[in-house]
Scaffold this active site. Structure first.
Site, PDB file in Angstrom:
ATOM      1  N   LYS A 115       1.177  -0.922  -0.330  1.00  0.00           N
ATOM      2  CA  LYS A 115      -0.093   0.562   0.052  1.00  0.00           C
ATOM      3  C   LYS A 115       0.857   1.227   0.266  1.00  0.00           C
ATOM      4  CE  LYS A 115      -3.871  -2.383   1.906  1.00  0.00           C
ATOM      5  NZ  LYS A 115      -4.883  -2.839   3.154  1.00  0.00           N
ATOM      6  N   TYR A 138     -11.424  -3.563  -4.006  1.00  0.00           N
ATOM      7  CA  TYR A 138     -12.043  -2.905  -3.112  1.00  0.00           C
ATOM      8  C   TYR A 138     -13.616  -3.540  -2.899  1.00  0.00           C
ATOM      9  CZ  TYR A 138      -7.690  -2.407  -0.873  1.00  0.00           C
ATOM     10  OH  TYR A 138      -6.372  -2.840  -0.411  1.00  0.00           O
ATOM     11  N   ASN A 177      -2.392  -0.911   7.277  1.00  0.00           N
ATOM     12  CA  ASN A 177      -2.323  -2.335   7.832  1.00  0.00           C
ATOM     13  C   ASN A 177      -0.535  -2.863   6.961  1.00  0.00           C
ATOM     14  OD1 ASN A 177      -3.536  -2.445   5.565  1.00  0.00           O
ATOM     15  ND2 ASN A 177      -4.895  -4.674   7.241  1.00  0.00           N
ATOM     16  N   HIS A 210      -1.346  -5.917   0.964  1.00  0.00           N
ATOM     17  CA  HIS A 210      -2.907  -6.196   0.905  1.00  0.00           C
ATOM     18  C   HIS A 210      -2.530  -7.423   0.130  1.00  0.00           C
ATOM     19  CE1 HIS A 210      -6.095  -8.091  -1.411  1.00  0.00           C
ATOM     20  NE2 HIS A 210      -5.622  -8.036  -2.115  1.00  0.00           N
ATOM     21  N   GLU A 244      -8.071 -10.978  -9.006  1.00  0.00           N
ATOM     22  CA  GLU A 244      -6.661  -9.771  -8.824  1.00  0.00           C
ATOM     23  C   GLU A 244      -5.793  -9.739  -9.995  1.00  0.00           C
ATOM     24  OE1 GLU A 244      -5.941 -10.257  -4.983  1.00  0.00           O
ATOM     25  OE2 GLU A 244      -8.106  -9.453  -3.897  1.00  0.00           O
TER      26      GLU A 244
HETATM   27  P1  RTP Z   1      -6.188  -7.017   2.021  1.00  0.00           P
HETATM   28  O1  RTP Z   1      -7.742  -7.259   1.694  1.00  0.00           O
HETATM   29  O2  RTP Z   1      -5.796  -5.640   2.173  1.00  0.00           O
HETATM   30  O3  RTP Z   1      -5.004  -8.256   2.576  1.00  0.00           O
HETATM   31  O4  RTP Z   1      -6.968  -6.796   4.424  1.00  0.00           O
HETATM   32  P2  RTP Z   1      -7.696  -8.485   5.023  1.00  0.00           P
HETATM   33  O5  RTP Z   1      -7.700  -9.215   3.059  1.00  0.00           O
HETATM   34  O6  RTP Z   1      -6.684  -8.699   5.883  1.00  0.00           O
HETATM   35  O7  RTP Z   1      -8.849  -7.472   5.614  1.00  0.00           O
HETATM   36  P3  RTP Z   1      -9.624  -6.781   4.539  1.00  0.00           P
HETATM   37  O8  RTP Z   1     -11.555  -6.898   5.202  1.00  0.00           O
HETATM   38  O9  RTP Z   1     -10.227  -7.290   2.921  1.00  0.00           O
HETATM   39  O10 RTP Z   1     -10.277  -4.918   4.692  1.00  0.00           O
HETATM   40  C1  RTP Z   1      -8.911  -4.910   3.591  1.00  0.00           C
HETATM   41  C2  RTP Z   1      -8.032  -3.377   3.912  1.00  0.00           C
HETATM   42  O11 RTP Z   1      -9.456  -2.493   4.449  1.00  0.00           O
HETATM   43  C3  RTP Z   1      -8.932  -1.957   5.232  1.00  0.00           C
HETATM   44  N1  RTP Z   1      -9.689  -2.103   6.662  1.00  0.00           N
HETATM   45  N2  RTP Z   1     -10.426  -1.193   7.582  1.00  0.00           N
HETATM   46  N3  RTP Z   1     -10.841   0.587   9.430  1.00  0.00           N
HETATM   47  C4  RTP Z   1     -11.288  -0.150   9.712  1.00  0.00           C
HETATM   48  O12 RTP Z   1     -11.744  -1.350  10.624  1.00  0.00           O
HETATM   49  C5  RTP Z   1     -10.622  -1.604   8.427  1.00  0.00           C
HETATM   50  N4  RTP Z   1     -11.079  -3.045   8.167  1.00  0.00           N
HETATM   51  C6  RTP Z   1     -10.537  -2.792   6.539  1.00  0.00           C
HETATM   52  C7  RTP Z   1      -7.635  -2.320   5.603  1.00  0.00           C
HETATM   53  O13 RTP Z   1      -6.520  -1.210   4.772  1.00  0.00           O
HETATM   54  C8  RTP Z   1      -7.488  -3.629   5.076  1.00  0.00           C
HETATM   55  O14 RTP Z   1      -5.882  -4.367   4.595  1.00  0.00           O
HETATM   56 MG    MG Z   2      -8.865  -8.579   1.937  1.00  0.00          MG
END
Ligand code: RTP
Ligand code: MG
Length: 389
Positions: free
Chosen positions: A12, A52, A115, A118, A129
């Site tokens: 990111k 997303y 974080n 991704h 993707e």
């Molecule tokens: P990623 O897709 O980025 O690998 O992350 P992930 O699967 O672990 O989590 P996901 O639920 O897909 O969320 C994508 C990105 O959204 C942001 N996020 N912010 N503020 C919040 O509660 C929150 N929750 C998720 C994070 O940048 C996350 O990587």
């Molecule tokens: Mg994700």
């Protein structure tokens, strides 16, 4: 277990800013994964929203898009065994506080909204993707370390394909043996270069939406003919299912040669069964499979090929413009591993020239032998001993 599973990893904007690209590359590389794509890229809002899309209803969605759009991201594709799951482990949990020390997020960040990286969460989402972020395609090159990373690695010559070693070359099959004359696909075989006919009359027994979607999107396809009545052919179905796993970007489709829908459907109830007399440990048919009412589709292929019949074991590779690039006939005694199909598929998907067997020698008398085997009347397939499948 696929050695060519791929995952999409994105560093990111904050990760790029803090020099994490090298750290992440080093982790994947030292673990043994192969890089198939790597670029610094400033995405549009539209692309980020597509990426997303599953989070569109979340409160944090607008903020996430805005932040991801605030600077360049580094896009990567890593390939190797369990790439998706291992990639997620290396990155750590979504919330940095839940991430173990030693993971990227566990070591280098604090806030979920920042974080750093991704990683794809499933093989299917990874493929989607990769298609989204690398529409230009991926890098193709042979991994010289494969035998140091995997016990069952393919031999170096075929490592670029990530699959089994193939010794196929002009006139020679994947097993290194000369292909029997009648099974050689000569470059002047009539169906090569022809446009795939309409498939709109097919009656899908399973995964029809997948096949229809692929046809409408012009995906690379492998079409193979099979038949419940053709017992020796079941191994071909298993082999095609396995190839489909190896090449998730290629759409496989099996078309039945059975006269009755019920017969065709019956074979699919045998998934998971052991068929020892055919050398099948567990029958698989994990691709779209269709019944062909009145053999209309079959007839169209038959006319294109200018042969008297198209029967079980007739397999083709078809490109994104519906052009038939390769065709090969397998039988109950001439298997996929004996031929060039697998190597041709590898070459085709990796942008290499296909093996050319040259034109049919002029002194050959019967020009249709190669196309005729495996036809409706081909006795070797006959299901002569009752209905035990
Ligand atoms: P990623 O897709 O980025 O690998 O992350 P992930 O699967 O672990 O989590 P996901 O639920 O897909 O969320 C994508 C990105 O959204 C942001 N996020 N912010 N503020 C919040 O509660 C929150 N929750 C998720 C994070 O940048 C996350 O990587
Ligand atoms: Mg994700």
């Amino acid at each position: 277990m696929s050695l060519t599973e791929q995952t999409y990893i994105m560093v990111k904007p904050d990760g790029v800013q803090r020099g994490l690209v090298g750290n992440i590359v080093k982790r994947f590389e030292t673990k043994g994964y192969v890089c198939r794509g790597l670029k610094l890229f400033s995405p549009t809002k539209d692309l980020l929203e597509k990426h997303y899309a599953d989070l569109a209803s979340k409160k944090f969605f607008p903020g996430l898009i805005e932040y991801m759009n605030s600077g360049p991201v580094c896009c990567m594709v890593w390939e190797g065994m369990n790439a998706v799951k291992e990639g997620r482990k290396m990155l750590g949990a979504t919330k940095p506080a839940d991430s173990a020390l030693g993971t990227i997020r566990g070591d280098f960040c604090i806030d979920v909204g920042r974080n750093l990286c991704h990683g794809s969460d499933a093989v299917e989402s990874a493929q989607a993707e990769i298609a989204l972020w690398f529409p230009e395609g991926l890098q193709k090159w042979s991994d010289h370390s494969a035998t140091w990373v995997y016990e069952d690695a393919p031999a170096p010559a075929a490592a670029g394909g990530g699959g089994g070693a193939s010794k196929a070359g002009p006139g020679v099959g994947g097993n290194g043996k000369d292909i029997p004359e009648k099974y050689i696909t000569y470059s002047d075989t009539t169906i090569l270069g022809a446009k795939m006919p309409e498939l709109n009359t097919l009656d899908y027994l399973q995964k029809g939406d997948e096949a229809k979607d692929a046809v409408s999107k012009g995906k690379t396809m492998v079409i193979f003919f099979w038949g419940k009545y053709a017992k020796g052919d079941y191994k071909l179905v298993v082999h095609m299912s396995q190839l489909a796993k190896r090449w998730p970007a290629v759409q496989f489709l099996g078309i039945s040669c059975d006269a009755e829908r019920g017969d065709a459907a019956k074979l699919l109830t045998k998934v998971g069964s052991s068929m020892p007399e055919q050398g099948i440990e567990s029958f698989e048919a994990d691709v779209p499979m269709a019944f062909d009412p009145e053999k209309k589709a079959n007839g169209r292929f038959k006319r294109l090929a200018m042969v008297t019949s198209v029967g079980p074991g007739y397999c083709m590779i078809i490109d994104g413009t519906s052009t038939i690039k390769w065709q090969e006939q397998f039988t109950s005694s001439y298997f996929v591993a004996d031929g060039q199909f697998e190597e041709q598929l590898r070459r085709f998907t990796e942008g290499e020239d296909l093996i050319a067997n040259g034109p049919r020698p002029e002194d050959e008398e019967d020009e249709e032998i190669a196309c005729d085997v495996g036809g409706d009347e081909f006795d070797a397939f006959a299901d002569g001993d009752g209905d035990d499948y």
